[in-house]
Design a protein around this motif. Structure first.
Motif, PDB file in Angstrom:
ATOM      1  N   GLY A   1       0.803  -1.062   0.007  1.00  0.00           N
ATOM      2  CA  GLY A   1       0.148  -0.081  -0.389  1.00  0.00           C
ATOM      3  C   GLY A   1       0.841   1.273   0.246  1.00  0.00           C
ATOM      4  O   GLY A   1       0.555   2.447  -1.129  1.00  0.00           O
ATOM      5  N   SER A   2       2.048   1.439   0.857  1.00  0.00           N
ATOM      6  CA  SER A   2       3.086   2.211   0.777  1.00  0.00           C
ATOM      7  C   SER A   2       3.435   2.331  -0.310  1.00  0.00           C
ATOM      8  O   SER A   2       3.677   3.744  -0.927  1.00  0.00           O
ATOM      9  CB  SER A   2       3.713   2.511   2.176  1.00  0.00           C
ATOM     10  OG  SER A   2       4.462   1.151   1.909  1.00  0.00           O
ATOM     11  N   ALA A   3       3.926   1.485  -1.290  1.00  0.00           N
ATOM     12  CA  ALA A   3       4.669   1.391  -2.299  1.00  0.00           C
ATOM     13  C   ALA A   3       3.624   2.258  -3.063  1.00  0.00           C
ATOM     14  O   ALA A   3       4.370   3.140  -4.192  1.00  0.00           O
ATOM     15  CB  ALA A   3       4.899   0.307  -2.054  1.00  0.00           C
ATOM     16  N   THR A   4       2.531   1.863  -2.928  1.00  0.00           N
ATOM     17  CA  THR A   4       1.739   2.591  -4.396  1.00  0.00           C
ATOM     18  C   THR A   4       1.009   3.675  -4.104  1.00  0.00           C
ATOM     19  O   THR A   4       2.306   4.152  -5.092  1.00  0.00           O
ATOM     20  CB  THR A   4       0.411   1.336  -4.799  1.00  0.00           C
ATOM     21  OG1 THR A   4       0.554   0.340  -3.948  1.00  0.00           O
ATOM     22  CG2 THR A   4      -0.520   1.888  -5.172  1.00  0.00           C
ATOM     23  N   ALA A   5       0.952   4.234  -3.313  1.00  0.00           N
ATOM     24  CA  ALA A   5       1.742   5.575  -2.635  1.00  0.00           C
ATOM     25  C   ALA A   5       2.471   6.481  -3.316  1.00  0.00           C
ATOM     26  O   ALA A   5       2.681   7.883  -3.832  1.00  0.00           O
ATOM     27  CB  ALA A   5       0.901   6.335  -1.449  1.00  0.00           C
ATOM     28  N   SER A   6       3.660   6.055  -2.230  1.00  0.00           N
ATOM     29  CA  SER A   6       4.609   6.401  -3.161  1.00  0.00           C
ATOM     30  C   SER A   6       5.274   6.389  -4.094  1.00  0.00           C
ATOM     31  O   SER A   6       5.948   7.379  -5.062  1.00  0.00           O
ATOM     32  CB  SER A   6       5.922   5.411  -2.487  1.00  0.00           C
ATOM     33  OG  SER A   6       5.840   6.163  -1.073  1.00  0.00           O
ATOM     34  N   PHE A   7       4.432   5.462  -5.065  1.00  0.00           N
ATOM     35  CA  PHE A   7       4.814   5.751  -6.752  1.00  0.00           C
ATOM     36  C   PHE A   7       4.050   6.798  -7.335  1.00  0.00           C
ATOM     37  O   PHE A   7       4.502   7.372  -7.922  1.00  0.00           O
ATOM     38  CB  PHE A   7       5.119   4.111  -7.212  1.00  0.00           C
ATOM     39  CG  PHE A   7       4.762   4.668  -8.479  1.00  0.00           C
ATOM     40  CD1 PHE A   7       6.044   3.685  -9.032  1.00  0.00           C
ATOM     41  CD2 PHE A   7       3.176   4.378  -9.327  1.00  0.00           C
ATOM     42  CE1 PHE A   7       5.668   4.306 -11.001  1.00  0.00           C
ATOM     43  CE2 PHE A   7       3.659   4.211 -10.708  1.00  0.00           C
ATOM     44  CZ  PHE A   7       4.686   4.638 -11.794  1.00  0.00           C
ATOM     45  N   VAL A   8       2.967   6.306  -6.550  1.00  0.00           N
ATOM     46  CA  VAL A   8       2.226   7.620  -7.675  1.00  0.00           C
ATOM     47  C   VAL A   8       2.504   9.087  -6.630  1.00  0.00           C
ATOM     48  O   VAL A   8       2.699   9.902  -8.470  1.00  0.00           O
ATOM     49  CB  VAL A   8       0.838   8.049  -7.024  1.00  0.00           C
ATOM     50  CG1 VAL A   8      -0.232   8.934  -7.284  1.00  0.00           C
ATOM     51  CG2 VAL A   8       0.079   6.490  -7.642  1.00  0.00           C
ATOM     52  N   MET A   9       3.164   9.327  -6.074  1.00  0.00           N
ATOM     53  CA  MET A   9       3.664  10.748  -5.078  1.00  0.00           C
ATOM     54  C   MET A   9       4.483  10.957  -6.258  1.00  0.00           C
ATOM     55  O   MET A   9       5.035  12.184  -6.908  1.00  0.00           O
ATOM     56  CB  MET A   9       3.626  10.621  -3.671  1.00  0.00           C
ATOM     57  CG  MET A   9       3.368  10.316  -2.848  1.00  0.00           C
ATOM     58  SD  MET A   9       2.334  11.641  -2.985  1.00  0.00           S
ATOM     59  CE  MET A   9       0.174  10.440  -3.169  1.00  0.00           C
ATOM     60  N   LEU A  10       5.355   9.858  -6.863  1.00  0.00           N
ATOM     61  CA  LEU A  10       6.977  10.687  -7.178  1.00  0.00           C
ATOM     62  C   LEU A  10       6.830  10.586  -8.681  1.00  0.00           C
ATOM     63  O   LEU A  10       7.286  12.207  -9.389  1.00  0.00           O
ATOM     64  CB  LEU A  10       7.679   8.978  -7.013  1.00  0.00           C
ATOM     65  CG  LEU A  10       8.900   9.023  -5.887  1.00  0.00           C
ATOM     66  CD1 LEU A  10       9.206   7.867  -5.119  1.00  0.00           C
ATOM     67  CD2 LEU A  10       9.200  10.753  -5.358  1.00  0.00           C
ATOM     68  N   ARG A  11       5.878   9.675  -9.431  1.00  0.00           N
ATOM     69  CA  ARG A  11       5.635  10.277 -10.731  1.00  0.00           C
ATOM     70  C   ARG A  11       4.902  11.305 -11.228  1.00  0.00           C
ATOM     71  O   ARG A  11       5.276  11.683 -12.699  1.00  0.00           O
ATOM     72  CB  ARG A  11       4.079   8.806 -11.240  1.00  0.00           C
ATOM     73  CG  ARG A  11       4.283   8.704 -12.873  1.00  0.00           C
ATOM     74  CD  ARG A  11       3.168   7.767 -12.687  1.00  0.00           C
ATOM     75  NE  ARG A  11       1.786   7.671 -12.169  1.00  0.00           N
ATOM     76  CZ  ARG A  11       0.971   7.329 -12.307  1.00  0.00           C
ATOM     77  NH1 ARG A  11       0.629   5.933 -12.787  1.00  0.00           N
ATOM     78  NH2 ARG A  11      -0.065   7.602 -11.560  1.00  0.00           N
ATOM     79  N   ASN A  12       3.232  11.793  -9.878  1.00  0.00           N
ATOM     80  CA  ASN A  12       3.494  13.003 -10.224  1.00  0.00           C
ATOM     81  C   ASN A  12       4.022  13.862 -10.317  1.00  0.00           C
ATOM     82  O   ASN A  12       3.189  14.988  -9.928  1.00  0.00           O
ATOM     83  CB  ASN A  12       1.248  13.082  -9.525  1.00  0.00           C
ATOM     84  CG  ASN A  12       0.692  11.983 -10.366  1.00  0.00           C
ATOM     85  OD1 ASN A  12       0.757  10.713 -10.941  1.00  0.00           O
ATOM     86  ND2 ASN A  12       0.147  11.301  -9.450  1.00  0.00           N
ATOM     87  N   HIS A  13       5.111  13.707  -9.613  1.00  0.00           N
ATOM     88  CA  HIS A  13       6.059  14.962  -9.090  1.00  0.00           C
ATOM     89  C   HIS A  13       5.510  15.727  -7.597  1.00  0.00           C
ATOM     90  O   HIS A  13       5.611  16.733  -7.683  1.00  0.00           O
ATOM     91  CB  HIS A  13       6.468  15.999 -10.391  1.00  0.00           C
ATOM     92  CG  HIS A  13       6.989  15.484 -11.298  1.00  0.00           C
ATOM     93  ND1 HIS A  13       8.057  14.799 -11.245  1.00  0.00           N
ATOM     94  CD2 HIS A  13       6.648  14.971 -12.611  1.00  0.00           C
ATOM     95  CE1 HIS A  13       7.957  14.201 -12.524  1.00  0.00           C
ATOM     96  NE2 HIS A  13       7.414  14.387 -12.944  1.00  0.00           N
ATOM     97  N   ARG A  14       4.920  15.124  -7.040  1.00  0.00           N
ATOM     98  CA  ARG A  14       4.675  15.599  -6.002  1.00  0.00           C
ATOM     99  C   ARG A  14       5.055  15.346  -4.530  1.00  0.00           C
ATOM    100  O   ARG A  14       5.440  16.573  -3.949  1.00  0.00           O
ATOM    101  CB  ARG A  14       2.466  15.162  -4.849  1.00  0.00           C
ATOM    102  CG  ARG A  14       2.409  15.112  -6.013  1.00  0.00           C
ATOM    103  CD  ARG A  14       1.810  16.249  -5.847  1.00  0.00           C
ATOM    104  NE  ARG A  14      -0.335  16.494  -7.317  1.00  0.00           N
ATOM    105  CZ  ARG A  14      -0.444  17.017  -7.166  1.00  0.00           C
ATOM    106  NH1 ARG A  14      -0.242  18.341  -7.117  1.00  0.00           N
ATOM    107  NH2 ARG A  14      -1.834  17.291  -7.929  1.00  0.00           N
ATOM    108  N   VAL A  15       6.702  14.936  -4.639  1.00  0.00           N
ATOM    109  CA  VAL A  15       7.883  14.674  -3.787  1.00  0.00           C
ATOM    110  C   VAL A  15       8.536  14.288  -5.931  1.00  0.00           C
ATOM    111  O   VAL A  15       8.998  13.517  -6.108  1.00  0.00           O
ATOM    112  CB  VAL A  15       7.434  13.513  -2.960  1.00  0.00           C
ATOM    113  CG1 VAL A  15       8.418  13.417  -2.627  1.00  0.00           C
ATOM    114  CG2 VAL A  15       6.233  13.515  -2.623  1.00  0.00           C
ATOM    115  N   ARG A  16      10.164  15.019  -5.142  1.00  0.00           N
ATOM    116  CA  ARG A  16      10.726  15.074  -5.910  1.00  0.00           C
ATOM    117  C   ARG A  16      12.184  13.538  -4.868  1.00  0.00           C
ATOM    118  O   ARG A  16      11.906  14.099  -3.930  1.00  0.00           O
ATOM    119  CB  ARG A  16      12.010  16.033  -5.931  1.00  0.00           C
ATOM    120  CG  ARG A  16      11.496  17.327  -6.729  1.00  0.00           C
ATOM    121  CD  ARG A  16      12.008  18.066  -7.049  1.00  0.00           C
ATOM    122  NE  ARG A  16      12.923  18.731  -5.930  1.00  0.00           N
ATOM    123  CZ  ARG A  16      14.246  19.432  -6.665  1.00  0.00           C
ATOM    124  NH1 ARG A  16      14.652  19.518  -7.739  1.00  0.00           N
ATOM    125  NH2 ARG A  16      14.752  19.502  -5.322  1.00  0.00           N
TER     126      ARG A  16
END
Length: 258
Positions: free
Chosen positions: A66-81
């Protein structure tokens, strides 16, 4: 290990499988939006008759996805660098590994006492803690935050876990001057690192019930995917009371059946 092998051979009923799947769906959604999904999944696993240490390991398996899925989305959408979080993730990872090694040295009878106590305390925290306020300036240096605060929260995640995402987010707001939404996004990556590190240790020790883990993994994927896409459209504070109600319900189920 003999106890674990015997338990796996017995399996879980269809009713419990459905129950764990639904809990994981809701937990994945809540964990992504506000943190605290473990407040639902840990007591759900233990109240299903799974020994505490195996419940913690199984929870880490499905929680990591679950956390890996959320992190992937954050990084892919450039919400987190990636450049901004990689060293923080390393600190979270190291702390979590140490915490997981520590919890496996405890007598499981102590875990049966610690689990409901910590769940109750965290539920009270969610209920009564004030909304975190963004600071005009960071109250903690980058070095101290990276080398002490993040590893300590990671160690808690490895030792027990529920509420870790919220603690990371709270630390980002109150100590580093981040907005609540930005801190929540960063918290997903730090929580991912601590979950994966803890999972590796539990895997090595064989403390995972695979039938429950795989069912809950599916639920976490669904909940985390929905939550990650809704994160920037829903105020995380709206879910506070939902987390409290559901976590106290899970705790009551655990105490009733124990």
């Amino acid at each position: 290990m003999a106890q674990l092998g015997s338990y796996i051979s017995d399996g879980l009923s269809v009713h419990l499988m459905v129950f764990l799947f639904l809990v994981a769906c809701v937990a994945g959604l809540i964990d992504t939006l506000a943190g605290g999904g473990g407040l639902l999944t840990v007591p759900a696993l233990i109240s299903s008759g799974i020994p505490p240490l195996i419940a913690l390991g199984t929870n880490k398996f499905q929680g990591s996805v679950g956390s890996a899925t959320a992190s992937f989305v954050m990084l892919r959408n450039h919400r987190v660098r990636w450049a901004d979080v990689r060293r923080l993730m390393a600190g979270s990872l190291i702390g979590a590994m140490l915490g997981t090694l520590l919890v496996q040295q405890l007598d499981t009878r102590w875990l049966s006492f610690i689990v409901p106590l910590v769940l109750a305390l965290i539920a009270l925290y969610f209920l009564f803690s004030p909304r975190p306020r963004q600071m005009a300036h960071p109250r903690c240096s980058d070095r101290l935050y990276r080398r002490l605060v993040v590893p300590l929260i990671g160690a808690y995640d490895g030792f027990f876990g529920p509420g870790t995402g919220s603690f990371f987010a709270l630390a980002g707001v109150s100590l580093r001057g981040q907005s609540l939404v930005d801190a929540t996004a960063v918290a997903k990556t730090l929580n991912c690192a601590s979950n994966v590190a803890s999972l590796v240790v539990f895997l090595a020790a064989g403390h995972i019930l695979w039938s429950a883990a795989l069912v809950m993994l599916t639920g976490q994927l669904i909940g985390a995917w929905v939550g990650a896409h809704a994160l920037f459209r829903i105020n995380p504070n709206y879910l506070r009371y939902l987390v409290v109600i559901m976590s106290l319900s899970m705790l009551a189920r655990y105490l009733w059946l124990s």
